[in-house]
Write a protein that holds these residues in place. Structure first.
Motif, mmCIF file in Angstrom:
data_model
loop_
_atom_site.group_PDB
_atom_site.id
_atom_site.type_symbol
_atom_site.label_atom_id
_atom_site.label_comp_id
_atom_site.label_asym_id
_atom_site.label_seq_id
_atom_site.Cartn_x
_atom_site.Cartn_y
_atom_site.Cartn_z
ATOM 1 N N MET A 195 0.929 -1.260 0.121
ATOM 2 C CA MET A 195 -0.038 -0.101 0.019
ATOM 3 C C MET A 195 0.858 1.319 -0.012
ATOM 4 N N ALA A 196 0.461 2.263 -0.749
ATOM 5 C CA ALA A 196 1.487 3.525 -1.016
ATOM 6 C C ALA A 196 0.387 4.831 -0.905
ATOM 7 N N LEU A 197 0.963 5.734 -0.530
ATOM 8 C CA LEU A 197 0.376 7.137 -0.463
ATOM 9 C C LEU A 197 1.117 8.063 -1.411
ATOM 10 N N LEU A 198 0.628 9.075 -1.803
ATOM 11 C CA LEU A 198 1.247 10.251 -2.426
ATOM 12 C C LEU A 198 1.362 11.215 -1.444
ATOM 13 N N ASP A 199 2.766 11.458 -1.132
ATOM 14 C CA ASP A 199 2.915 12.621 -0.132
ATOM 15 C C ASP A 199 4.025 13.646 -0.980
ATOM 16 N N GLY A 200 3.304 14.614 -1.115
ATOM 17 C CA GLY A 200 3.894 15.763 -1.840
ATOM 18 C C GLY A 200 4.149 15.425 -3.038
ATOM 19 N N ASP A 201 5.539 15.195 -3.574
ATOM 20 C CA ASP A 201 5.841 14.603 -4.868
ATOM 21 C C ASP A 201 6.263 13.314 -4.903
ATOM 22 N N VAL A 216 6.054 8.959 -3.920
ATOM 23 C CA VAL A 216 5.405 8.069 -3.304
ATOM 24 C C VAL A 216 5.823 7.325 -2.033
ATOM 25 N N VAL A 217 5.059 7.096 -1.084
ATOM 26 C CA VAL A 217 5.881 6.421 0.148
ATOM 27 C C VAL A 217 5.035 5.400 0.429
ATOM 28 N N TYR A 218 5.836 4.000 0.643
ATOM 29 C CA TYR A 218 5.130 2.761 1.106
ATOM 30 C C TYR A 218 4.791 2.862 2.424
ATOM 31 N N VAL A 219 3.584 2.404 2.964
ATOM 32 C CA VAL A 219 3.239 2.444 4.123
ATOM 33 C C VAL A 219 2.610 1.065 4.991
ATOM 34 N N MET A 261 9.445 -10.268 -4.263
ATOM 35 C CA MET A 261 9.839 -8.758 -3.995
ATOM 36 C C MET A 261 9.627 -8.167 -2.600
ATOM 37 N N PHE A 262 10.432 -7.574 -2.474
ATOM 38 C CA PHE A 262 10.423 -6.664 -0.856
ATOM 39 C C PHE A 262 10.837 -5.304 -1.050
ATOM 40 N N THR A 263 10.047 -4.376 -0.699
ATOM 41 C CA THR A 263 10.033 -2.931 -0.528
ATOM 42 C C THR A 263 9.744 -2.543 1.102
ATOM 43 N N GLU A 264 10.906 -1.827 1.507
ATOM 44 C CA GLU A 264 10.745 -1.469 2.918
ATOM 45 C C GLU A 264 9.763 -0.411 3.115
ATOM 46 N N VAL A 265 8.842 -0.610 4.123
ATOM 47 C CA VAL A 265 7.827 0.390 4.519
ATOM 48 C C VAL A 265 8.630 1.636 4.837
ATOM 49 N N GLY A 266 8.056 2.595 4.267
ATOM 50 C CA GLY A 266 8.792 3.962 4.738
ATOM 51 C C GLY A 266 9.578 4.493 3.338
ATOM 52 N N ARG A 267 9.826 3.606 2.480
ATOM 53 C CA ARG A 267 10.573 3.803 1.393
ATOM 54 C C ARG A 267 9.783 4.931 0.486
ATOM 55 N N ARG A 268 10.539 5.913 -0.163
ATOM 56 C CA ARG A 268 10.155 6.962 -0.998
ATOM 57 C C ARG A 268 10.673 6.606 -2.392
ATOM 58 N N GLY A 307 2.528 4.703 -8.398
ATOM 59 C CA GLY A 307 2.884 6.372 -8.768
ATOM 60 C C GLY A 307 1.633 6.587 -9.901
ATOM 61 N N LYS A 308 1.652 5.673 -11.071
ATOM 62 C CA LYS A 308 0.826 6.052 -11.938
ATOM 63 C C LYS A 308 -0.704 5.879 -11.665
ATOM 64 N N ALA A 309 -1.069 4.815 -10.587
ATOM 65 C CA ALA A 309 -2.497 4.610 -10.105
ATOM 66 C C ALA A 309 -2.743 5.896 -9.575
ATOM 67 N N LEU A 310 -1.827 6.791 -8.693
ATOM 68 C CA LEU A 310 -2.073 7.719 -7.814
ATOM 69 C C LEU A 310 -2.495 9.071 -8.730
ATOM 70 N N LEU A 311 -1.627 9.083 -9.728
ATOM 71 C CA LEU A 311 -1.872 10.329 -10.721
ATOM 72 C C LEU A 311 -2.776 10.369 -12.001
ATOM 73 N N ALA A 312 -3.369 9.077 -12.039
ATOM 74 C CA ALA A 312 -4.050 8.858 -13.271
ATOM 75 C C ALA A 312 -5.281 9.767 -13.485
ATOM 76 N N HIS A 313 -5.798 10.451 -12.257
ATOM 77 C CA HIS A 313 -6.853 11.197 -12.555
ATOM 78 C C HIS A 313 -6.442 12.771 -12.132
ATOM 79 N N THR A 314 -5.287 13.078 -11.961
ATOM 80 C CA THR A 314 -4.827 14.429 -11.734
ATOM 81 C C THR A 314 -4.492 15.216 -13.139
ATOM 82 N N PRO A 315 -4.989 16.468 -12.986
ATOM 83 C CA PRO A 315 -4.881 17.094 -14.300
ATOM 84 C C PRO A 315 -3.699 17.172 -14.933
ATOM 85 N N ASP A 316 -3.642 16.957 -16.417
ATOM 86 C CA ASP A 316 -2.161 16.889 -17.038
ATOM 87 C C ASP A 316 -1.188 18.188 -16.445
#
Length: 265
Positions: free
Chosen positions: A114-120, A122-125, A136-143, A152-161
């Motif tokens: 699970m990831a959030l958009l934090d500013g510019d 992506v941070v894995y929470v 695969m392994f991604t450290e929680v807290g990694r940006r 990142g693509k999913a989070l920005l898909a509906h952001t204006p161009d």
């Protein structure tokens, strides 16, 4: 001694006014966040429709509590006391998501994130690892930067161009692999694919040999996405057709859990 009807009415009015002030204060904080974290009183008044004296009174209270600070230019900015609340909320969000991510692992066999958009960035929470020995392994807290990731693509898909272009201009588009998208036009085209298909893919773009499938969590209180990641040899086209509906259903169930309308999992 029985309470008089007059004092009961006064108490109700006082209580109602306090609730209204609380709602207005939170609305101001959210409008400040939407505006980038710093605004003037006139902007808040124009956006929210409240009179300037009311906004000024609420802002004075938020400043006194440390949730807002007044800048030398007389504009108001989100205050440092919010950082602790945000960090704690992010940790809890990850905790609430874990049962749903565990279900993703059970049904897909791959590591779930699970990831959030934090500013510019992506941070894995949260993450639940696959049971495969090769996983695969991604450290929680990694940006990471959004342009090279499925989440990142999913989070920005509906952001204006124009907002996407501005973000990419701030972060740059460094290549993590030779498959990374490194032009704004290429990334905007990828976002169009996300909107058309209903999911995002990182195809060897963050790490060679790894594919990631991601979807947003609808109506999340903060922009969030969930994903699975695994070796490209396992996350094939056929596997994608099977995994995406699972991802989408888990995202809906997680959304309901976060809103309090569904089971926690």
């Amino acid at each position: 001694m029985p309470t008089s009807s007059a004092s009961t009415t006064d108490s109700a009015k006082s209580s109602g006014g306090g609730v209204q002030s609380l709602e207005r204060a939170f609305d101001l904080l959210e409008r400040m966040a939407d505006a980038g974290g710093e605004v003037g009183l006139s902007e808040l008044s124009a956006a929210g429709g409240l009179p300037l004296p009311t906004i000024h009174r609420l802002m004075r209270t938020l400043v006194a509590c440390g949730y807002v600070r007044q800048q030398p230019n007389r504009r108001y900015a989100l205050g440092p006391r919010l950082i602790r609340l945000g960090e704690s909320a992010s940790r809890l969000l990850g905790t609430w998501a874990r049962p749903h991510l565990a279900r993703l692992v059970e049904e897909t066999g791959e590591t779930a994130n699970m990831a959030l958009l934090d500013g510019d960035e992506v941070v894995y929470v949260a993450q639940v690892p696959s049971k495969h020995s090769m996983r695969m392994f991604t450290e929680v807290g990694r940006r990471v930067l959004p342009h090279s990731t499925g989440v990142g693509k999913a989070l920005l898909a509906h952001t204006p161009d124009h907002e996407v272009r501005a973000l990419l201009a701030r972060t740059g588009m460094p290549a993590a692999t030779d498959r990374t998208i490194t032009t704004p036009e290429g990334f905007l085209a990828a976002l169009e694919d996300v909107r058309r298909l209903g999911y995002a893919m990182d195809d060897n773009e963050q790490e060679m040999g790894v594919r990631c499938l991601a979807v947003t969590v609808p109506d999340s209180p903060t922009a969030a996405a969930i994903s699975i990641s695994g070796p490209a040899g396992r996350v094939t086209e056929a596997a994608t057709e099977r995994i995406v509906p699972v991802l989408q259903q888990v995202a809906v169930d997680l959304s309901e859990a976060l809103s309090g309308t569904g089971p926690a999992a």
